[in-house]
Design a protein around this motif. Structure first.
Motif: not given
Length: 466
Positions: A182-211
């Motif tokens: 917890s707290g290592v920055g997994k969400t930041a890496f998920a954003h980076a994965l999206h921003d570096l992909s061909d889908r970067k101009n489309e939506s990034f939808i984050e769902v917290n399954c525990g919430a």
């Protein structure tokens, strides 16, 4: 008299010859009487050509541009000008007037110092500065393209290896499972994965399954048609999966998903089709799946708490984000990045004392980057002084001061029938008296004790220590 004059003439010629600067001497009317032999190198004409000419003529011929002697004639005081010569040199010329006893101008001596090399160095430096600005702009531009809104601190080999893997995987559509504490920055890496992909101009939808409450999972994930249930919107609602179409769906805390909801999610992942609650129409969805968890999913599968088939759907490319204690090389830069960010946010000028930095670097950071970021924000807000000392850190028991405490002194407190509060005050007073003996100022004492200077002053007054 004639002999003395001859000697002076010899001395003057020797000076003119030996000088590194170009020297020109004119009479009170601006006529050149003497000149240094090196005038040809600087001005592009021989000494014999200059002698006998007036500075008016030489300025018209662009030999002296402008003529410093001419300026002295007009202003009757010492003058300094920059000249550009026929040979392309840059010269600093200084003209000095010589007056007789009747304040009549009889001579003008000008010294010209060649600044061509210095000027070239200056131009090269300015050119280099301009280039540096361009490179800084390009680097910043590249960083923004690469990292999006998140600031990635990547100095350690482990983080670099992880970042390289993110780069390689980003262009594919393979599902990615981000693992780590917890707290290592997994969400930041998920954003980076999206921003570096061909889908970067489309939506990034984050769902917290525990919430998401279990009974609301379907309506949140799949959406619903108008009037599907009591309290439903009259217009209906798109679900998270539908919103992620053509973009990235990021399922954080995937390990907290119930078994029933795991089945519903698996069906969508297999068919890439979704139907809203209360509707019969199946809609095709195309999204990149990324998931994250700090739990051991393999162990949860063995314990029958996580579906094996869903686990294999998610675990196409597992990427483990290293903990902060595994990448100590990044901590120093992270500290200063967070400090700069919160100083800007709260319009403050806080900084860490070197001993506080040492304590932060030695700490294990069980809460990882999130803990570091939260702690620095708290310190920026609550610190009494602009310098943050080790005493402000919640884990200050690891600092040098507390490790060097002489605990044997406490053994005698029970013999004096002291309460705990009285014993603690006695220790505090003892430390303050010791600091007074060792150091000359309250600032030095503060550094030694790991406190702010204002706190030291208050406690000295409390114990009447002078």
């Amino acid at each position: 008299m004639s002999k003395n004059r001859h000697s002076l003439e010899i001395e003057l010629n020797a000076i003119l010859k030996a000088s590194n600067d170009n020297i020109v001497i004119t009479d009170g009317e601006g006529k050149v009487l003497k000149a240094s032999p090196n005038c040809e190198d600087i001005y592009g004409c021989s000494r014999s050509y200059l002698i006998g000419k007036t500075v008016f003529e030489l300025e018209k011929e662009n030999i002296f541009t402008p003529s410093v002697s001419l300026r002295v004639l007009k202003e009757r005081k010492e003058v300094q000008v920059m000249q550009k010569t026929l040979t392309g040199r840059v010269v600093m010329a200084t003209g000095i007037p010589i007056f007789d006893d009747h304040k009549t101008l009889i001579r003008i001596i000008s010294f010209s110092h060649d600044l061509t090399e210095i000027q070239k160095l200056r131009e090269d430096y300015e050119h280099l500065q301009a280039k540096m600005k361009q490179y800084e702009f390009k680097i910043k531009e590249l960083q923004e393209k690469q990292f999006g809104n998140e600031k990635m601190i990547i100095n350690s080999k482990k983080m670099q290896k992880t970042w390289d893997l993110i780069h390689r995987v980003a262009k594919s559509d393979a599902a990615v499972l981000l693992l780590g504490e917890s707290g290592v920055g997994k969400t930041a890496f998920a954003h980076a994965l999206h921003d570096l992909s061909d889908r970067k101009n489309e939506s990034f939808i984050e769902v917290n399954c525990g919430a998401i409450p279990e009974n609301l999972f379907e309506s949140e994930m799949f959406g619903y048609e108008a009037g599907a249930f009591t309290g439903a919107s009259k217009k209906g609602k798109k679900g998270m999966i539908e919103l992620a179409n053509n973009g990235t769906l990021f399922l954080d805390e995937i390990g907290d998903l119930s078994l029933d909801n795991q089945v519903k999610l698996l069906q969508v992942l297999q068919s890439k089709k979704v139907a809203r609650i209360g509707g019969n129409k199946m809609k095709q969805v195309n999204f990149r799946l990324a998931a994250a968890t700090n739990q051991n999913l393999e162990q949860l599968v063995k314990e029958k708490k996580f579906r094996q088939d869903l686990y294999y759907r998610l675990n196409v490319v597992p990427i483990t984000i290293p903990s902060l204690r595994e990448r100590k090389e990044d901590i120093y830069q992270l500290i200063h990045h967070c400090l700069s960010k919160f100083n800007k946010k709260y319009q403050s000028r806080k900084s860490f004392h070197p001993t506080a930095i040492d304590a932060l670097l030695k700490y294990d950071w069980p809460g990882n980057v999130r803990e570091l970021e939260n702690l620095i924000e708290r310190l920026v807000i609550t610190s009494e002084t602009d310098i943050i000392y080790p005493g402000s850190l919640p884990f200050n028991e690891q600092s040098d001061h507390s490790r060097h405490t002489n605990w044997s002194e406490l053994e005698h407190f029970d013999d004096r029938y002291l309460t705990l509060r009285e014993a603690l005050q006695a220790v505090e007073k003892n430390w303050l008296e010791r600091a007074c003996r060792q150091y000359k100022s309250t600032y030095e004492m503060a550094k030694y004790l790991g406190l702010s200077q204002s706190t030291v002053v208050r406690r000295l007054k409390k114990y009447h220590i002078r």
